[in-house]
Write a protein that holds these residues in place. Structure first.
Motif, PDB file in Angstrom:
ATOM      1  N   MET A 217      -1.947  -6.948   1.247  1.00 43.53           N
ATOM      2  CA  MET A 217      -3.038  -6.123   1.790  1.00 43.53           C
ATOM      3  C   MET A 217      -4.398  -6.562   1.235  1.00 43.53           C
ATOM      4  O   MET A 217      -5.442  -6.132   1.724  1.00 43.53           O
ATOM      5  CB  MET A 217      -2.823  -4.659   1.433  1.00 43.53           C
ATOM      6  CG  MET A 217      -3.018  -4.381  -0.046  1.00 43.53           C
ATOM      7  SD  MET A 217      -2.955  -2.639  -0.407  1.00 43.53           S
ATOM      8  CE  MET A 217      -2.623  -2.666  -2.165  1.00 43.53           C
TER       9      MET A 217
ATOM     10  N   PRO B 287       0.810  -1.229   0.000  1.00 42.49           N
ATOM     11  CA  PRO B 287       0.000   0.000   0.000  1.00 42.49           C
ATOM     12  C   PRO B 287       0.837   1.269   0.000  1.00 42.49           C
ATOM     13  O   PRO B 287       0.450   2.259  -0.610  1.00 42.49           O
ATOM     14  CB  PRO B 287      -0.843  -0.115   1.272  1.00 42.49           C
ATOM     15  CG  PRO B 287      -0.332  -1.277   2.031  1.00 42.49           C
ATOM     16  CD  PRO B 287       0.460  -2.124   1.101  1.00 42.49           C
TER      17      PRO B 287
ATOM     18  N   VAL C   9      -6.743   2.186   0.205  1.00 50.75           N
ATOM     19  CA  VAL C   9      -5.366   1.695   0.287  1.00 50.75           C
ATOM     20  C   VAL C   9      -4.516   2.671   1.100  1.00 50.75           C
ATOM     21  O   VAL C   9      -3.692   2.274   1.906  1.00 50.75           O
ATOM     22  CB  VAL C   9      -4.781   1.453  -1.123  1.00 50.75           C
ATOM     23  CG1 VAL C   9      -3.290   1.177  -1.049  1.00 50.75           C
ATOM     24  CG2 VAL C   9      -5.486   0.282  -1.788  1.00 50.75           C
ATOM     25  N   GLU C  10      -4.772   3.954   0.888  1.00 49.19           N
ATOM     26  CA  GLU C  10      -4.052   4.970   1.653  1.00 49.19           C
ATOM     27  C   GLU C  10      -4.267   4.762   3.158  1.00 49.19           C
ATOM     28  O   GLU C  10      -3.356   4.860   3.971  1.00 49.19           O
ATOM     29  CB  GLU C  10      -4.540   6.349   1.216  1.00 49.19           C
ATOM     30  CG  GLU C  10      -4.259   7.455   2.183  1.00 49.19           C
ATOM     31  CD  GLU C  10      -3.299   8.486   1.597  1.00 49.19           C
ATOM     32  OE1 GLU C  10      -2.478   8.974   2.373  1.00 49.19           O
ATOM     33  OE2 GLU C  10      -3.405   8.764   0.406  1.00 49.19           O
TER      34      GLU C  10
ATOM     35  N   GLU D 229       0.104   4.337  -3.621  1.00 51.10           N
ATOM     36  CA  GLU D 229      -0.525   5.650  -3.772  1.00 51.10           C
ATOM     37  C   GLU D 229       0.254   6.591  -4.687  1.00 51.10           C
ATOM     38  O   GLU D 229      -0.327   7.457  -5.329  1.00 51.10           O
ATOM     39  CB  GLU D 229      -0.715   6.293  -2.394  1.00 51.10           C
ATOM     40  CG  GLU D 229       0.567   6.321  -1.629  1.00 51.10           C
ATOM     41  CD  GLU D 229       0.341   6.633  -0.157  1.00 51.10           C
ATOM     42  OE1 GLU D 229      -0.235   7.691   0.123  1.00 51.10           O
ATOM     43  OE2 GLU D 229       0.746   5.827   0.689  1.00 51.10           O
TER      44      GLU D 229
ATOM     45  N   SER E  59      -2.070   2.140   4.610  1.00 55.10           N
ATOM     46  CA  SER E  59      -0.650   2.209   4.272  1.00 55.10           C
ATOM     47  C   SER E  59       0.262   2.546   5.449  1.00 55.10           C
ATOM     48  O   SER E  59       1.402   2.896   5.248  1.00 55.10           O
ATOM     49  CB  SER E  59      -0.417   3.182   3.129  1.00 55.10           C
ATOM     50  OG  SER E  59      -0.674   4.483   3.570  1.00 55.10           O
TER      51      SER E  59
ATOM     52  N   PRO F 116       1.729  -4.388   6.170  1.00 52.03           N
ATOM     53  CA  PRO F 116       0.539  -3.599   6.500  1.00 52.03           C
ATOM     54  C   PRO F 116      -0.183  -4.277   7.664  1.00 52.03           C
ATOM     55  O   PRO F 116      -0.009  -5.494   7.858  1.00 52.03           O
ATOM     56  CB  PRO F 116      -0.326  -3.667   5.234  1.00 52.03           C
ATOM     57  CG  PRO F 116       0.321  -4.615   4.303  1.00 52.03           C
ATOM     58  CD  PRO F 116       1.590  -5.118   4.913  1.00 52.03           C
TER      59      PRO F 116
ATOM     60  N   ARG G 165      -9.755  -3.447   2.781  1.00 47.95           N
ATOM     61  CA  ARG G 165      -8.798  -4.279   2.025  1.00 47.95           C
ATOM     62  C   ARG G 165      -9.323  -4.478   0.605  1.00 47.95           C
ATOM     63  O   ARG G 165     -10.482  -4.839   0.413  1.00 47.95           O
ATOM     64  CB  ARG G 165      -8.575  -5.622   2.741  1.00 47.95           C
ATOM     65  CG  ARG G 165      -7.965  -5.432   4.121  1.00 47.95           C
ATOM     66  CD  ARG G 165      -7.730  -6.745   4.823  1.00 47.95           C
ATOM     67  NE  ARG G 165      -6.609  -7.470   4.262  1.00 47.95           N
ATOM     68  CZ  ARG G 165      -6.092  -8.563   4.797  1.00 47.95           C
ATOM     69  NH1 ARG G 165      -6.604  -9.058   5.900  1.00 47.95           N
ATOM     70  NH2 ARG G 165      -5.065  -9.170   4.236  1.00 47.95           N
TER      71      ARG G 165
END
Ligand SMILES: Cc1cc2nc3c(=O)[nH]c(=O)nc-3n(C[C@H](O)[C@H](O)[C@H](O)COP(=O)(O)OP(=O)(O)OC[C@H]3O[C@@H](n4cnc5c(N)ncnc54)[C@H](O)[C@@H]3O)c2cc1C
Length: 493
Positions: A446, A275, A295-296, A279, A299, A420, A430
């Motif tokens: 992730m 992750p 995802v951010e 980004e 992260s 993660p 996820r």
């Protein structure tokens, strides 16, 4: 003849990207054109090894343990021809040392189903009878749907289900931080439930642990390069992907290293990166897309600190010892795990009087031991000397020969971006393999597998993303065939 097959770009050459490329290059009736793009000079990602100048040997940057139930990882290794380089503990046997220095041996027979678990836990001398009985009851408290407890942290779940403080502090905490890389009061109970169902409380009886008997690079990355190259996969290392170009709901181009790649209408990209790398790939105007936002949120990594120690004279240590309520969680006898035979150590230098014998209950001589701390945020800023002292004093509690005076070398490895992690309530973020773009797919540890971020999560998610791409390609071929010239507008006046 020009090769007009769609190109499948797999970005990231860790376990997940390797699994993905392996699946897509299987061929069968329809060999795919696969390009594997990796930023670093080598494949393997976080399963990595390095050449140690101190002894000239190749060592892993961090100890990895495999569970018997890692079915996808084992299938991948079988294809790579290295599954037999894993060794599994049979019976499942570990030493556990508590804060006061009491060392207890846990042995779970594997071939009696749940009876093995029952008898092993009841014989475990490290906990009171009350705690042992409470541990056995947790099996019945595991919900069918893990997501039903995702809002809880693992410690609360254990307390709510009758676990004593002693069982939590001396047993569960160590298991949880090692399996999820977060302390029990910060990690989702859903992960604990999944781990327990796939390990101790599996329907067929407890599953054991295994370890690699060759360096991770020889187990995974090197055979992967051989196999994938043989199948025609174009592997490009030192080729970081950046600047994805998005047009009409699809990726139309990207920068691969210095090369601008224009994507054909049928080409696909599978992003198998962690992750924290994910980004940066997308243009600023897309940062509000839900996938990127989720995802951010995932992260924020949790670190692992490993301290490899080399002693001048061999010290005696079991294969694997866990330490509860300690900053260092595990000591691994690396020489024993790697099958490096050393001269015998006199019995009087061990701490334990063996009340019964098991193949794994012995102390074995080792010059190299490795200490590991998971979820090691607090250790990350400590200096090398402090971490080395911590590791040596942990070893010394176990093996009196392992004093600092006898140390010949230590290597501290901090993996800030180890995994993660998934605190309560984050399971919904996820990612699934499908994304908001028609030709972009997502894989990696992730991914939404329900597992903690592990090798098995990485491989399962790589296989899953690849199979979804395969289904999409197959569907497209069938559509083209069935639509025929009429639907395509050919031959129609
Ligand atoms: C010290 C340590 C101990 C661990 N112990 C265990 C264990 O005991 N058991 C277990 O199951 N798991 C363990 N893990 C976790 C396991 O290693 C990971 O979950 C797994 O390897 C993740 O694989 P991945 O392919 O998802 O990601 P990665 O291995 O991170 O692979 C991603 C790859 O993408 C590449 N990349 C990133 N950005 C780009 C880009 N823009 N362009 C091209 N390439 C890019 C990276 O260089 C990397 O090679 C451990 C991890 C660490 C660090």
């Amino acid at each position: 003849m020009a090769d007009d097959r769609p190109v499948l770009y797999v970005v990231g050459g860790g376990l997940s990207g390797i699994a993905c490329a392996e699946f897509l290059s299987r061929g069968g009736g329809r060999p795919r054109k696969v390009v594997l793009l990796e930023a670093r000079p080598r494949l393997g990602g976080r399963t990595s090894s390095y050449r140690e100048s101190h002894d000239g040997l190749t060592h892993d940057t961090g100890q990895h343990l495999f569970m018997d139930g890692y079915v996808s990882t084992r299938a991948l290794l079988r294809t790579l021809g290295t599954e037999d380089q894993l060794s599994f503990l049979d019976p499942l046997s570990l030493y556990l040392m508590d804060r006061k220095g009491k060392l207890s041996f846990l042995e779970l027979p594997l071939h009696n189903g749940q009876m093995g678990l029952l008898s092993g836990i009841m014989k475990f001398p490290g906990l009171s009878l009350l705690s042992r009985l409470s541990m056995l009851r947790i099996g019945r408290a595991l919900p069918d749907r893990e997501s039903s407890v995702d809002h809880l942290d693992a410690r609360t779940f254990l307390r709510n289900n009758g676990q004593t403080s002693e069982a939590i502090d001396k047993f569960w905490e160590l298991l949880i931080v090692s399996a999820t890389n977060l302390p029990s009061d910060r990690v989702s109970a859903a992960l604990l439930v999944t781990v327990l169902k796939e390990s101790l409380f599996s329907a067929s009886g407890p599953k054991t642990l295994g370890y690699n008997t060759v360096p991770l690079a020889s187990l995974i990355a090197e055979p992967a390069v051989r196999l994938l190259s043989k199948r025609g996969v174009d592997i490009r290392c030192q080729t970081p992907v950046s600047r994805l170009k998005i047009e009409r709901n699809r990726i139309s181009g990207m920068l691969a290293g210095k090369e601008a790649v224009a994507m054909g209408p049928e080409d696909h990209v599978i992003m198998a990166v962690p992750p924290w790398s994910f980004e940066d790939l997308f243009p600023m105007e897309r940062i509000n897309d839900p996938l990127i936002q989720n995802v951010e949120r995932l992260s924020r990594p949790s670190p692992i600190v490993s301290v490899h120690l080399w002693f001048r004279d061999p010290v005696a240590a079991p294969m694997i010892t866990g330490f509860s309520e300690s900053p260092m969680h595990w000591v691994f006898n690396r020489d024993l795990m790697m099958g490096r035979a050393l001269p015998a150590v006199p019995r009087e230098r061990t701490l334990v009087d063996f009340s019964y014998s098991s193949p794994n209950s012995e102390f074995y001589p080792a010059r190299m031991l490795s200490c590991v701390s998971s979820g090691a945020e607090e250790l990350l800023e400590e200096g090398d000397d402090t971490l080395m002292e911590m590791a040596v004093s942990t070893v010394q509690r176990l093996a009196p020969g392992g004093s600092k005076k006898k140390l010949s070398f230590a290597r501290v490895i901090r993996e800030r971006y180890a995994t993660p992690v998934f605190p309560p309530g984050q399971g919904v973020w996820r990612p699934q393999p499908q994304s908001f773009l028609s030709n972009l797919w997502v894989a990696g540890d992730m991914g939404d597998t329900g597992l903690p971020a592990t090798m098995e999560a990485a491989v399962r998610s790589g296989f899953r993303a690849a199979s979804e791409v395969e289904i999409r390609l197959e569907r497209r071929t069938i559509e083209e065939r069935t639509s025929g010239p009429r639907a395509r507008g050919e031959g129609v006046r």
